[in-house]
Design a protein around this motif. Structure first.
Motif, PDB file in Angstrom:
ATOM      1  N   VAL A  74     -87.685   8.572  41.968  1.00 40.16           N
ATOM      2  CA  VAL A  74     -88.331   8.717  43.265  1.00 40.16           C
ATOM      3  C   VAL A  74     -87.858  10.038  43.868  1.00 40.16           C
ATOM      4  O   VAL A  74     -86.657  10.220  44.112  1.00 40.16           O
ATOM      5  N   VAL A  75     -88.774  10.955  44.060  1.00 38.71           N
ATOM      6  CA  VAL A  75     -88.431  12.277  44.596  1.00 38.71           C
ATOM      7  C   VAL A  75     -88.211  12.160  46.099  1.00 38.71           C
ATOM      8  O   VAL A  75     -89.072  11.681  46.835  1.00 38.71           O
ATOM      9  N   LEU A  76     -87.039  12.614  46.551  1.00 39.13           N
ATOM     10  CA  LEU A  76     -86.688  12.587  47.971  1.00 39.13           C
ATOM     11  C   LEU A  76     -86.971  13.920  48.650  1.00 39.13           C
ATOM     12  O   LEU A  76     -87.353  13.955  49.817  1.00 39.13           O
ATOM     13  N   GLY A  90     -77.374  28.308  48.226  1.00 39.82           N
ATOM     14  CA  GLY A  90     -78.377  28.283  47.164  1.00 39.82           C
ATOM     15  C   GLY A  90     -79.458  27.263  47.417  1.00 39.82           C
ATOM     16  O   GLY A  90     -79.694  26.850  48.552  1.00 39.82           O
ATOM     17  N   GLU A  91     -80.108  26.845  46.333  1.00 33.16           N
ATOM     18  CA  GLU A  91     -81.251  25.939  46.424  1.00 33.16           C
ATOM     19  C   GLU A  91     -81.167  24.866  45.349  1.00 33.16           C
ATOM     20  O   GLU A  91     -80.746  25.130  44.226  1.00 33.16           O
ATOM     21  N   ILE A  92     -81.582  23.663  45.730  1.00 30.22           N
ATOM     22  CA  ILE A  92     -81.781  22.575  44.781  1.00 30.22           C
ATOM     23  C   ILE A  92     -83.285  22.412  44.633  1.00 30.22           C
ATOM     24  O   ILE A  92     -83.996  22.230  45.628  1.00 30.22           O
ATOM     25  N   ASP A  93     -83.775  22.455  43.389  1.00 28.35           N
ATOM     26  CA  ASP A  93     -85.212  22.355  43.159  1.00 28.35           C
ATOM     27  C   ASP A  93     -85.751  20.975  43.537  1.00 28.35           C
ATOM     28  O   ASP A  93     -86.735  20.866  44.260  1.00 28.35           O
ATOM     29  N   ILE A  94     -85.114  19.921  43.031  1.00 27.77           N
ATOM     30  CA  ILE A  94     -85.593  18.557  43.275  1.00 27.77           C
ATOM     31  C   ILE A  94     -84.395  17.633  43.475  1.00 27.77           C
ATOM     32  O   ILE A  94     -83.436  17.694  42.713  1.00 27.77           O
ATOM     33  N   VAL A  95     -84.478  16.791  44.498  1.00 27.39           N
ATOM     34  CA  VAL A  95     -83.503  15.720  44.699  1.00 27.39           C
ATOM     35  C   VAL A  95     -84.284  14.416  44.588  1.00 27.39           C
ATOM     36  O   VAL A  95     -85.333  14.250  45.215  1.00 27.39           O
ATOM     37  N   ALA A  96     -83.777  13.502  43.753  1.00 23.91           N
ATOM     38  CA  ALA A  96     -84.468  12.241  43.509  1.00 23.91           C
ATOM     39  C   ALA A  96     -83.454  11.117  43.384  1.00 23.91           C
ATOM     40  O   ALA A  96     -82.243  11.359  43.383  1.00 23.91           O
ATOM     41  N   LEU A 132     -78.172   9.077  42.564  1.00 25.29           N
ATOM     42  CA  LEU A 132     -78.788  10.261  43.140  1.00 25.29           C
ATOM     43  C   LEU A 132     -78.881  11.300  42.033  1.00 25.29           C
ATOM     44  O   LEU A 132     -77.918  11.519  41.298  1.00 25.29           O
ATOM     45  N   VAL A 133     -80.053  11.930  41.907  1.00 23.58           N
ATOM     46  CA  VAL A 133     -80.284  12.874  40.821  1.00 23.58           C
ATOM     47  C   VAL A 133     -80.686  14.230  41.406  1.00 23.58           C
ATOM     48  O   VAL A 133     -81.657  14.328  42.153  1.00 23.58           O
ATOM     49  N   VAL A 134     -79.914  15.252  41.059  1.00 24.00           N
ATOM     50  CA  VAL A 134     -80.220  16.624  41.437  1.00 24.00           C
ATOM     51  C   VAL A 134     -80.813  17.287  40.202  1.00 24.00           C
ATOM     52  O   VAL A 134     -80.185  17.295  39.140  1.00 24.00           O
ATOM     53  N   CYS A 135     -82.033  17.814  40.336  1.00 25.79           N
ATOM     54  CA  CYS A 135     -82.731  18.384  39.182  1.00 25.79           C
ATOM     55  C   CYS A 135     -82.925  19.881  39.340  1.00 25.79           C
ATOM     56  O   CYS A 135     -83.429  20.347  40.367  1.00 25.79           O
TER      57      CYS A 135
END
Length: 124
Positions: free
Chosen positions: A25-27, A36-42, A48-51
């Protein structure tokens, strides 16, 4: 948006679709802070998944999965901790029960045909 930015955005769109198909589930997308930047947090279950998403056109360039260096992995861990502190703890009060995981999604765009999207869990 320039061509490089459009390529990255397209790759992230494909990554979001793949992650959702896999049950994540993308948050949040493209969370930025001064570090910096995190592309996707889900989330995936209780985790919790940092992508990180890397997109490349097929050709003589390095495969997107080769772009995750030790320094980049360390930066992603720091960014994940910061996101957790700034965005998660205020809403939930405690860290996710399933912990925090860093994944990599590599997207290769061939000259013809469908893009190749690879999701690797727990890279850093």
């Amino acid at each position: 948006m320039n061509a490089r930015g459009a390529l990255g955005r397209y790759g992230e769109d494909l990554a979001v679709r793949r992650l959702a198909e896999s049950g994540l589930v993308v948050l949040e997308r493209n969370w930025r802070c001064r570090d910096g930047e995190i592309d996707i947090v889900a989330t995936e279950g209780d985790a919790l998944v940092v992508c990180e998403v890397k997109t490349r056109r097929a050709g003589p360039y390095e495969h997107p999965m080769e772009a995750l260096t030790r320094a980049k992995a360390a930066r992603l861990r720091r960014l994940a901790a910061r996101w957790l502190s700034e965005r998660w703890l205020g809403r939930h009060g405690s860290p996710p029960r399933g912990g925090v995981r860093i994944d990599l999604v590599g997207v290769v765009l061939p000259p013809r045909g469908a893009p190749l999207v690879e999701h690797v869990r727990g890279v850093a």
